[in-house]
Design a protein around this motif. Structure first.
Motif, PDB file in Angstrom:
ATOM      1  N   MET A   1       0.848  -1.185   0.000  1.00 35.17           N
ATOM      2  CA  MET A   1       0.000   0.000   0.000  1.00 35.17           C
ATOM      3  C   MET A   1       0.888   1.241   0.000  1.00 35.17           C
ATOM      4  N   LYS A   2       0.541   2.208  -0.831  1.00 35.22           N
ATOM      5  CA  LYS A   2       1.289   3.455  -0.890  1.00 35.22           C
ATOM      6  C   LYS A   2       0.328   4.619  -0.654  1.00 35.22           C
ATOM      7  N   GLN A   3       0.764   5.553   0.165  1.00 34.39           N
ATOM      8  CA  GLN A   3      -0.041   6.727   0.495  1.00 34.39           C
ATOM      9  C   GLN A   3       0.337   7.936  -0.351  1.00 34.39           C
ATOM     10  N   ALA A  41       8.496  11.266   5.250  1.00 35.89           N
ATOM     11  CA  ALA A  41       8.231   9.839   5.085  1.00 35.89           C
ATOM     12  C   ALA A  41       8.321   9.393   3.628  1.00 35.89           C
ATOM     13  N   GLY A  42       8.589  10.324   2.719  1.00 34.85           N
ATOM     14  CA  GLY A  42       8.670   9.979   1.307  1.00 34.85           C
ATOM     15  C   GLY A  42       7.310   9.797   0.647  1.00 34.85           C
ATOM     16  N   VAL A  43       6.276  10.381   1.251  1.00 35.99           N
ATOM     17  CA  VAL A  43       4.914  10.283   0.727  1.00 35.99           C
ATOM     18  C   VAL A  43       4.674  11.438  -0.249  1.00 35.99           C
ATOM     19  N   ASP A  44       4.091  11.128  -1.399  1.00 36.56           N
ATOM     20  CA  ASP A  44       3.770  12.159  -2.385  1.00 36.56           C
ATOM     21  C   ASP A  44       2.797  13.179  -1.801  1.00 36.56           C
ATOM     22  N   GLN A  90     -12.621  14.891 -15.015  1.00 36.10           N
ATOM     23  CA  GLN A  90     -11.913  15.525 -16.126  1.00 36.10           C
ATOM     24  C   GLN A  90     -10.569  16.135 -15.705  1.00 36.10           C
ATOM     25  N   THR A  91      -9.854  15.395 -14.845  1.00 29.85           N
ATOM     26  CA  THR A  91      -8.511  15.795 -14.433  1.00 29.85           C
ATOM     27  C   THR A  91      -7.558  14.609 -14.632  1.00 29.85           C
ATOM     28  N   VAL A  92      -6.291  14.843 -14.339  1.00 29.10           N
ATOM     29  CA  VAL A  92      -5.283  13.786 -14.445  1.00 29.10           C
ATOM     30  C   VAL A  92      -5.069  13.056 -13.119  1.00 29.10           C
ATOM     31  N   LEU A  93      -5.899  13.347 -12.116  1.00 30.43           N
ATOM     32  CA  LEU A  93      -5.646  12.791 -10.776  1.00 30.43           C
ATOM     33  C   LEU A  93      -5.618  11.272 -10.767  1.00 30.43           C
ATOM     34  N   GLU A  94      -6.642  10.626 -11.293  1.00 27.54           N
ATOM     35  CA  GLU A  94      -6.696   9.158 -11.266  1.00 27.54           C
ATOM     36  C   GLU A  94      -5.492   8.552 -11.980  1.00 27.54           C
ATOM     37  N   GLU A  95      -5.179   9.074 -13.139  1.00 29.62           N
ATOM     38  CA  GLU A  95      -4.032   8.585 -13.917  1.00 29.62           C
ATOM     39  C   GLU A  95      -2.731   8.725 -13.119  1.00 29.62           C
ATOM     40  N   GLU A  96      -2.539   9.868 -12.491  1.00 33.37           N
ATOM     41  CA  GLU A  96      -1.314  10.105 -11.712  1.00 33.37           C
ATOM     42  C   GLU A  96      -1.236   9.197 -10.486  1.00 33.37           C
ATOM     43  N   LEU A  97      -2.353   8.994  -9.823  1.00 38.87           N
ATOM     44  CA  LEU A  97      -2.356   8.099  -8.655  1.00 38.87           C
ATOM     45  C   LEU A  97      -2.006   6.681  -9.070  1.00 38.87           C
ATOM     46  N   GLN A  98      -2.577   6.234 -10.166  1.00 42.05           N
ATOM     47  CA  GLN A  98      -2.274   4.886 -10.654  1.00 42.05           C
ATOM     48  C   GLN A  98      -0.807   4.766 -11.056  1.00 42.05           C
ATOM     49  N   LYS A  99      -0.286   5.773 -11.751  1.00 38.78           N
ATOM     50  CA  LYS A  99       1.123   5.771 -12.163  1.00 38.78           C
ATOM     51  C   LYS A  99       2.043   5.658 -10.962  1.00 38.78           C
ATOM     52  N   ARG A 100       1.658   6.304  -9.872  1.00 34.75           N
ATOM     53  CA  ARG A 100       2.486   6.327  -8.661  1.00 34.75           C
ATOM     54  C   ARG A 100       2.222   5.140  -7.746  1.00 34.75           C
ATOM     55  N   GLY A 101       1.238   4.333  -8.066  1.00 34.42           N
ATOM     56  CA  GLY A 101       0.907   3.179  -7.244  1.00 34.42           C
ATOM     57  C   GLY A 101       0.192   3.527  -5.947  1.00 34.42           C
ATOM     58  N   VAL A 102      -0.444   4.671  -5.891  1.00 34.17           N
ATOM     59  CA  VAL A 102      -1.119   5.123  -4.665  1.00 34.17           C
ATOM     60  C   VAL A 102      -2.426   4.367  -4.482  1.00 34.17           C
ATOM     61  N   THR A 103      -2.612   3.830  -3.274  1.00 33.92           N
ATOM     62  CA  THR A 103      -3.862   3.143  -2.932  1.00 33.92           C
ATOM     63  C   THR A 103      -4.537   3.758  -1.704  1.00 33.92           C
ATOM     64  N   HIS A 104      -3.830   4.641  -1.009  1.00 38.13           N
ATOM     65  CA  HIS A 104      -4.355   5.256   0.215  1.00 38.13           C
ATOM     66  C   HIS A 104      -4.155   6.766   0.136  1.00 38.13           C
ATOM     67  N   LEU A 105      -5.247   7.504   0.270  1.00 34.42           N
ATOM     68  CA  LEU A 105      -5.182   8.965   0.251  1.00 34.42           C
ATOM     69  C   LEU A 105      -5.480   9.532   1.620  1.00 34.42           C
ATOM     70  N   VAL A 106      -4.686  10.503   2.023  1.00 27.98           N
ATOM     71  CA  VAL A 106      -4.937  11.315   3.214  1.00 27.98           C
ATOM     72  C   VAL A 106      -5.418  12.655   2.665  1.00 27.98           C
ATOM     73  N   ILE A 107      -6.648  13.063   3.032  1.00 29.79           N
ATOM     74  CA  ILE A 107      -7.276  14.216   2.377  1.00 29.79           C
ATOM     75  C   ILE A 107      -7.650  15.309   3.368  1.00 29.79           C
ATOM     76  N   PHE A 172       2.303   8.399   8.491  1.00 26.34           N
ATOM     77  CA  PHE A 172       2.684   8.209   7.090  1.00 26.34           C
ATOM     78  C   PHE A 172       3.676   7.064   7.033  1.00 26.34           C
ATOM     79  N   PHE A 173       3.460   6.174   6.074  1.00 24.65           N
ATOM     80  CA  PHE A 173       4.331   5.009   5.997  1.00 24.65           C
ATOM     81  C   PHE A 173       5.035   4.898   4.667  1.00 24.65           C
ATOM     82  N   GLY A 174       4.851   5.838   3.758  1.00 23.61           N
ATOM     83  CA  GLY A 174       5.595   5.797   2.497  1.00 23.61           C
ATOM     84  C   GLY A 174       5.334   4.538   1.711  1.00 23.61           C
ATOM     85  N   LYS A 175       6.343   4.051   1.016  1.00 24.92           N
ATOM     86  CA  LYS A 175       6.193   2.841   0.180  1.00 24.92           C
ATOM     87  C   LYS A 175       6.282   1.619   1.058  1.00 24.92           C
ATOM     88  N   GLU A 176       5.463   0.651   0.712  1.00 32.29           N
ATOM     89  CA  GLU A 176       5.536  -0.654   1.378  1.00 32.29           C
ATOM     90  C   GLU A 176       5.631  -1.733   0.365  1.00 32.29           C
TER      91      GLU A 176
END
Length: 176
Positions: A1-3, A41-44, A90-107, A172-176
């Protein structure tokens, strides 16, 4: 899981109108600490920036449109521009999250009952694990409710979609 830390619409104009966003300085301080911890923590850190039309408070390209200088993006941070309350629409958000492997968002961000609420619900529907920053969002009074009532209500409602935590409780746990 990546945040990833997703900061929604914390733009200069919200602090320059009368009245400014409720407890805006407090929210900026909370977000500053959260952003610092995420980076350590190296989190985007991803910013969403609303593009308002002509005459809008957040009119594209105007000084008020810029992300608040207290939490300004740094090189390497992603800024996603949007025109609707839904940060995915109509943004690039989903594409960018997938590219980065993000599965957990802190909002966190602004405006609680509009863009923040819509983005949390959409992210939930998209299958993301979510943490909602209980002390990291704000709004204004409206005809029926105070800003604090709106904030409290949404922090309660968000428990249906996300883990709701104060910034100091978020790990924050960064990459796992």
């Amino acid at each position: 899981m990546k945040q990833a830390l997703l900061i929604v619409d914390v733009q200069h104009g919200m602090f320059r109108i009368d009245p400014p966003v409720y407890q805006g300085d407090r929210v900026i301080a909370v977000l500053q600490k959260l952003i610092h911890r995420a980076r350590e923590a190296g989190v985007d850190v991803i910013y969403v920036q609303h593009n308002g039309g002509p005459g809008h408070l957040l009119e594209l390209g105007k000084p008020e449109w810029k992300i608040h200088p207290g939490i300004a993006p740094q090189p390497g941070d992603l800024v996603v521009e949007k025109r609707r309350p839904d940060s995915f629409f109509q943004t690039v958000l989903e594409e960018e999250l997938q590219k980065r492997g993000v599965t957990h968002l802190v909002i966190g961000g602004m405006q609680t009952e509009f863009c923040v609420d819509t983005t949390v619900r959409r992210a939930f529907s998209q299958g993301y694990d979510l943490t909602f920053v209980a002390d990291g969002h704000s709004t204004w009074d409206n005809e029926w409710l105070t800003a604090q009532q709106i904030i409290d209500h949404h922090s309660d409602i968000m428990t249906r979609f996300a883990d709701v935590k104060r910034a100091e409780e978020i790990v924050f746990f960064g990459k796992e």
